[in-house]
Scaffold this active site. Structure first.
Site, PDB file in Angstrom:
ATOM      1  N   SER A 133       0.921  -1.106  -0.053  1.00 15.86           N
ATOM      2  CA  SER A 133      -0.005   0.020   0.066  1.00 15.86           C
ATOM      3  C   SER A 133       0.425   1.176   0.425  1.00 15.86           C
ATOM      4  CB  SER A 133      -1.089  -0.484   1.054  1.00 15.86           C
ATOM      5  OG  SER A 133      -2.023   1.520   1.055  1.00 15.86           O
ATOM      6  N   TYR A 146      -2.678  -0.150  10.429  1.00 14.24           N
ATOM      7  CA  TYR A 146      -2.499  -0.433   9.112  1.00 14.24           C
ATOM      8  C   TYR A 146      -0.849  -0.405   8.135  1.00 14.24           C
ATOM      9  CZ  TYR A 146      -2.923  -1.144   4.408  1.00 14.24           C
ATOM     10  OH  TYR A 146      -3.851  -0.961   2.916  1.00 14.24           O
TER      11      TYR A 146
END
Length: 287
Positions: A133, A146
Protein backbone atom coordinates in the site's frame (compact mmCIF):
# COMPACT_ATOMS: atom_id res chain seq x y z
CA UNK A 1 -2.77 -18.23 -23.29
CA UNK A 2 -0.86 -18.37 -20.01
CA UNK A 3 -0.12 -21.65 -18.26
CA UNK A 4 0.98 -22.70 -14.80
CA UNK A 5 -0.33 -22.75 -11.25
CA UNK A 6 -0.89 -19.61 -9.19
CA UNK A 7 -1.88 -19.28 -5.54
CA UNK A 8 -3.57 -16.08 -4.40
CA UNK A 9 -4.64 -15.35 -0.83
CA UNK A 10 -7.60 -13.23 0.24
CA UNK A 11 -9.60 -13.86 -2.94
CA UNK A 12 -13.13 -13.77 -1.51
CA UNK A 13 -13.77 -10.12 -2.44
CA UNK A 14 -12.19 -6.94 -3.72
CA UNK A 15 -8.70 -6.91 -5.17
CA UNK A 16 -8.10 -10.60 -4.51
CA UNK A 17 -11.26 -11.69 -6.28
CA UNK A 18 -10.57 -9.40 -9.25
CA UNK A 19 -7.01 -10.74 -9.56
CA UNK A 20 -8.14 -14.36 -9.31
CA UNK A 21 -10.72 -13.92 -12.06
CA UNK A 22 -8.28 -12.10 -14.36
CA UNK A 23 -5.53 -14.68 -13.92
CA UNK A 24 -8.08 -17.43 -14.47
CA UNK A 25 -9.18 -15.73 -17.71
CA UNK A 26 -5.55 -15.59 -18.85
CA UNK A 27 -5.36 -19.37 -18.61
CA UNK A 28 -3.59 -19.97 -15.32
CA UNK A 29 -4.80 -22.64 -12.94
CA UNK A 30 -5.69 -20.41 -10.01
CA UNK A 31 -5.91 -21.63 -6.43
CA UNK A 32 -7.96 -18.84 -4.89
CA UNK A 33 -7.64 -18.52 -1.12
CA UNK A 34 -10.97 -18.03 0.65
CA UNK A 35 -12.09 -18.26 4.28
CA UNK A 36 -15.58 -19.77 3.81
CA UNK A 37 -16.83 -22.48 1.43
CA UNK A 38 -19.72 -20.23 0.38
CA UNK A 39 -17.22 -17.64 -0.86
CA UNK A 40 -15.56 -20.34 -2.95
CA UNK A 41 -18.84 -21.37 -4.53
CA UNK A 42 -19.65 -17.75 -5.40
CA UNK A 43 -16.22 -17.28 -6.96
CA UNK A 44 -16.48 -20.47 -9.03
CA UNK A 45 -19.69 -19.19 -10.64
CA UNK A 46 -17.75 -16.21 -12.03
CA UNK A 47 -14.74 -18.19 -13.24
CA UNK A 48 -13.84 -20.99 -15.61
CA UNK A 49 -13.95 -24.59 -14.49
CA UNK A 50 -10.19 -24.44 -13.95
CA UNK A 51 -10.26 -22.13 -10.89
CA UNK A 52 -10.05 -23.97 -7.57
CA UNK A 53 -11.17 -22.32 -4.31
CA UNK A 54 -8.62 -22.94 -1.56
CA UNK A 55 -9.68 -22.82 2.09
CA UNK A 56 -6.89 -20.80 3.65
CA UNK A 57 -6.48 -18.83 6.87
CA UNK A 58 -3.05 -17.18 6.70
CA UNK A 59 -2.88 -16.95 10.51
CA UNK A 60 -3.38 -20.69 11.04
CA UNK A 61 -0.46 -23.07 10.53
CA UNK A 62 -2.71 -26.13 10.06
CA UNK A 63 -4.77 -24.28 7.45
CA UNK A 64 -1.64 -23.30 5.53
CA UNK A 65 -0.32 -26.87 5.66
CA UNK A 66 -3.64 -28.20 4.39
CA UNK A 67 -3.59 -25.67 1.54
CA UNK A 68 -0.11 -26.82 0.54
CA UNK A 69 -1.33 -30.43 0.44
CA UNK A 70 -4.29 -29.38 -1.70
CA UNK A 71 -2.11 -27.56 -4.22
CA UNK A 72 0.35 -30.46 -4.27
CA UNK A 73 4.03 -30.37 -5.14
CA UNK A 74 3.60 -29.14 -8.72
CA UNK A 75 5.76 -26.14 -9.65
CA UNK A 76 4.17 -22.72 -9.05
CA UNK A 77 4.21 -19.91 -11.59
CA UNK A 78 3.21 -17.38 -8.97
CA UNK A 79 2.14 -16.53 -5.44
CA UNK A 80 0.07 -13.41 -4.78
CA UNK A 81 0.08 -12.48 -1.09
CA UNK A 82 -3.09 -10.41 -1.04
CA UNK A 83 -4.82 -11.30 2.24
CA UNK A 84 -5.05 -8.36 4.59
CA UNK A 85 -7.14 -6.35 7.03
CA UNK A 86 -7.24 -2.71 8.11
CA UNK A 87 -7.05 -1.67 11.76
CA UNK A 88 -7.21 2.09 12.27
CA UNK A 89 -7.52 4.58 15.08
CA UNK A 90 -5.41 6.62 17.51
CA UNK A 91 -2.42 4.63 18.76
CA UNK A 92 -3.50 5.30 22.35
CA UNK A 93 -6.98 3.86 21.82
CA UNK A 94 -6.44 0.80 19.61
CA UNK A 95 -6.34 -2.28 21.89
CA UNK A 96 -3.02 -4.15 21.84
CA UNK A 97 -4.92 -7.27 20.79
CA UNK A 98 -6.02 -5.44 17.63
CA UNK A 99 -2.41 -4.42 16.94
CA UNK A 100 -1.39 -8.06 17.21
CA UNK A 101 -4.19 -9.13 14.87
CA UNK A 102 -3.17 -6.48 12.33
CA UNK A 103 0.44 -7.66 12.25
CA UNK A 104 -0.48 -11.34 12.40
CA UNK A 105 -2.61 -11.11 9.26
CA UNK A 106 -0.71 -8.54 7.22
CA UNK A 107 2.87 -9.51 8.05
CA UNK A 108 3.32 -12.86 9.80
CA UNK A 109 0.64 -14.46 7.63
CA UNK A 110 2.42 -13.35 4.46
CA UNK A 111 5.71 -14.77 5.75
CA UNK A 112 4.12 -18.09 6.73
CA UNK A 113 2.42 -18.55 3.35
CA UNK A 114 5.58 -17.58 1.45
CA UNK A 115 7.69 -20.03 3.45
CA UNK A 116 5.19 -22.81 2.80
CA UNK A 117 5.05 -22.34 -0.98
CA UNK A 118 8.66 -21.37 -1.71
CA UNK A 119 9.75 -24.94 -2.61
CA UNK A 120 7.11 -25.03 -5.38
CA UNK A 121 8.01 -21.49 -6.48
CA UNK A 122 11.67 -22.48 -6.65
CA UNK A 123 10.78 -25.52 -8.76
CA UNK A 124 8.75 -23.40 -11.16
CA UNK A 125 11.00 -20.31 -11.13
CA UNK A 126 7.78 -18.58 -10.17
CA UNK A 127 7.12 -15.04 -9.07
CA UNK A 128 5.93 -13.51 -5.81
CA UNK A 129 3.68 -10.47 -5.67
CA UNK A 130 3.00 -8.86 -2.29
CA UNK A 131 0.02 -6.56 -1.90
CA UNK A 132 1.39 -3.53 -0.14
CA UNK A 133 0.00 0.00 0.00
CA UNK A 134 1.08 3.59 -0.35
CA UNK A 135 0.57 3.49 3.44
CA UNK A 136 3.74 1.42 3.55
CA UNK A 137 5.74 4.36 2.22
CA UNK A 138 3.76 7.36 3.48
CA UNK A 139 1.99 7.15 6.85
CA UNK A 140 -1.20 8.96 7.85
CA UNK A 141 -2.42 9.85 11.33
CA UNK A 142 -4.80 7.36 12.99
CA UNK A 143 -3.59 4.59 10.69
CA UNK A 144 -0.67 3.40 12.81
CA UNK A 145 -1.52 -0.32 12.90
CA UNK A 146 -2.21 -0.55 9.17
CA UNK A 147 0.75 1.63 8.16
CA UNK A 148 3.07 -0.35 10.43
CA UNK A 149 2.05 -3.60 8.77
CA UNK A 150 2.56 -2.23 5.29
CA UNK A 151 5.93 -0.63 6.16
CA UNK A 152 6.97 -4.06 7.46
CA UNK A 153 5.83 -5.67 4.21
CA UNK A 154 8.05 -3.27 2.26
CA UNK A 155 11.08 -4.36 4.26
CA UNK A 156 10.47 -8.07 4.02
CA UNK A 157 9.79 -7.73 0.28
CA UNK A 158 13.14 -6.01 -0.28
CA UNK A 159 14.99 -8.66 1.73
CA UNK A 160 13.19 -11.55 0.06
CA UNK A 161 13.84 -10.15 -3.42
CA UNK A 162 17.61 -10.44 -2.88
CA UNK A 163 17.42 -13.79 -1.08
CA UNK A 164 15.56 -15.64 -3.87
CA UNK A 165 17.34 -13.99 -6.78
CA UNK A 166 19.74 -16.94 -7.23
CA UNK A 167 16.78 -19.15 -8.22
CA UNK A 168 15.35 -16.69 -10.72
CA UNK A 169 12.34 -15.83 -8.55
CA UNK A 170 11.09 -12.29 -9.10
CA UNK A 171 9.55 -10.46 -6.12
CA UNK A 172 7.37 -7.38 -6.58
CA UNK A 173 5.20 -5.26 -4.31
CA UNK A 174 2.07 -3.39 -5.40
CA UNK A 175 1.40 -0.08 -3.66
CA UNK A 176 -2.18 1.08 -4.26
CA UNK A 177 -3.80 4.22 -2.99
CA UNK A 178 -7.56 4.39 -2.40
CA UNK A 179 -9.26 1.42 -4.07
CA UNK A 180 -12.97 0.60 -3.96
CA UNK A 181 -13.16 -2.61 -1.93
CA UNK A 182 -15.19 -3.89 1.07
CA UNK A 183 -12.09 -3.81 3.31
CA UNK A 184 -12.75 -0.21 4.34
CA UNK A 185 -16.33 -0.88 5.44
CA UNK A 186 -15.05 -3.80 7.52
CA UNK A 187 -12.42 -1.54 9.03
CA UNK A 188 -14.98 1.11 10.00
CA UNK A 189 -17.19 -1.50 11.61
CA UNK A 190 -14.26 -2.88 13.59
CA UNK A 191 -13.20 0.59 14.73
CA UNK A 192 -16.70 1.44 15.94
CA UNK A 193 -16.75 -1.79 17.93
CA UNK A 194 -13.61 -1.08 19.95
CA UNK A 195 -14.25 2.67 20.24
CA UNK A 196 -17.54 1.91 21.98
CA UNK A 197 -15.49 0.43 24.83
CA UNK A 198 -13.21 3.46 25.21
CA UNK A 199 -13.92 5.67 28.28
CA UNK A 200 -15.85 8.77 27.22
CA UNK A 201 -13.31 11.24 28.63
CA UNK A 202 -10.48 9.58 26.69
CA UNK A 203 -12.47 9.37 23.48
CA UNK A 204 -13.32 13.06 23.79
CA UNK A 205 -9.62 13.93 23.40
CA UNK A 206 -9.73 12.59 19.84
CA UNK A 207 -13.36 13.31 18.94
CA UNK A 208 -12.73 16.24 16.59
CA UNK A 209 -9.86 14.62 14.71
CA UNK A 210 -11.68 11.30 14.47
CA UNK A 211 -14.60 13.11 12.87
CA UNK A 212 -12.27 14.68 10.34
CA UNK A 213 -10.69 11.30 9.66
CA UNK A 214 -14.10 9.77 8.98
CA UNK A 215 -14.90 12.62 6.59
CA UNK A 216 -11.55 12.17 4.83
CA UNK A 217 -12.12 8.42 4.54
CA UNK A 218 -15.56 8.99 3.03
CA UNK A 219 -14.08 11.49 0.58
CA UNK A 220 -11.33 9.05 -0.41
CA UNK A 221 -13.83 6.22 -0.89
CA UNK A 222 -15.95 8.43 -3.13
CA UNK A 223 -12.98 9.13 -5.40
CA UNK A 224 -11.32 5.71 -5.21
CA UNK A 225 -10.49 3.80 -8.38
CA UNK A 226 -11.69 0.28 -9.06
CA UNK A 227 -9.60 -2.81 -8.35
CA UNK A 228 -9.01 -3.22 -12.09
CA UNK A 229 -6.02 -0.87 -11.90
CA UNK A 230 -4.40 -3.06 -9.26
CA UNK A 231 -5.13 -6.16 -11.35
CA UNK A 232 -3.15 -4.66 -14.23
CA UNK A 233 -0.14 -4.22 -11.96
CA UNK A 234 -0.37 -7.78 -10.63
CA UNK A 235 -0.69 -9.15 -14.15
CA UNK A 236 2.38 -7.24 -15.30
CA UNK A 237 4.39 -8.43 -12.29
CA UNK A 238 3.51 -12.04 -13.08
CA UNK A 239 3.79 -12.03 -16.87
CA UNK A 240 6.20 -9.29 -18.02
CA UNK A 241 9.70 -10.18 -19.15
CA UNK A 242 10.83 -7.20 -17.07
CA UNK A 243 8.64 -7.05 -13.96
CA UNK A 244 9.03 -3.98 -11.77
CA UNK A 245 10.04 -4.26 -8.14
CA UNK A 246 7.34 -1.73 -7.17
CA UNK A 247 4.01 -0.73 -8.71
CA UNK A 248 2.40 2.50 -7.48
CA UNK A 249 -1.31 2.46 -8.34
CA UNK A 250 -3.61 5.48 -8.30
CA UNK A 251 -3.11 9.23 -8.65
CA UNK A 252 -3.43 9.75 -4.89
CA UNK A 253 -0.71 7.17 -4.26
CA UNK A 254 1.59 8.84 -6.76
CA UNK A 255 1.01 12.22 -5.11
CA UNK A 256 1.81 10.85 -1.66
CA UNK A 257 4.97 9.23 -3.00
CA UNK A 258 6.20 12.69 -3.98
CA UNK A 259 5.85 13.79 -0.36
CA UNK A 260 8.34 11.27 1.01
CA UNK A 261 11.25 13.28 -0.37
CA UNK A 262 10.26 16.39 1.61
CA UNK A 263 11.32 17.18 5.21
CA UNK A 264 9.30 15.17 7.74
CA UNK A 265 7.74 18.07 9.63
CA UNK A 266 6.71 19.74 6.39
CA UNK A 267 5.02 16.52 5.31
CA UNK A 268 3.27 16.30 8.69
CA UNK A 269 1.94 19.83 8.27
CA UNK A 270 0.74 19.24 4.71
CA UNK A 271 -1.08 16.02 5.65
CA UNK A 272 -2.74 17.54 8.72
CA UNK A 273 -3.75 20.62 6.74
CA UNK A 274 -5.34 18.41 4.10
CA UNK A 275 -7.12 16.38 6.78
CA UNK A 276 -8.48 19.53 8.41
CA UNK A 277 -9.74 20.89 5.09
CA UNK A 278 -12.09 17.97 4.37
CA UNK A 279 -15.69 18.70 5.35
CA UNK A 280 -18.22 16.00 6.28
CA UNK A 281 -20.57 14.93 3.49
CA UNK A 282 -23.92 16.77 3.78
CA UNK A 283 -26.61 14.62 5.36
CA UNK A 284 -29.38 13.34 3.08
CA UNK A 285 -31.83 13.21 5.99
CA UNK A 286 -34.50 15.88 6.22
CA UNK A 287 -35.53 17.28 9.58
Amino acid sequence: MATGNIVITGASTGIGEACALRLDALGYRVFAGIRKPADGEALKKKASGQLSPLLLDVTNEESIAAAVRTVGDAPLAGLVNNAGIVVAGPLELVPVAMWRKQLEVNVIGQVAVTQAFLPMLRAGRGRIVNMGSVAGRSALPFSGPYCSSKFALEGLTDSLRMEVRPWGISVSIVEPGAIRTPIWDKSAAGANEYLNAVPAQLLELYRVMLGKLQAAAAHAAKHAVGPEEVVKAVEHALTSTKPKTRYVVGSDAKLRMRLIHLPDRLVDSLILKKLNSVSPEPSSEKG
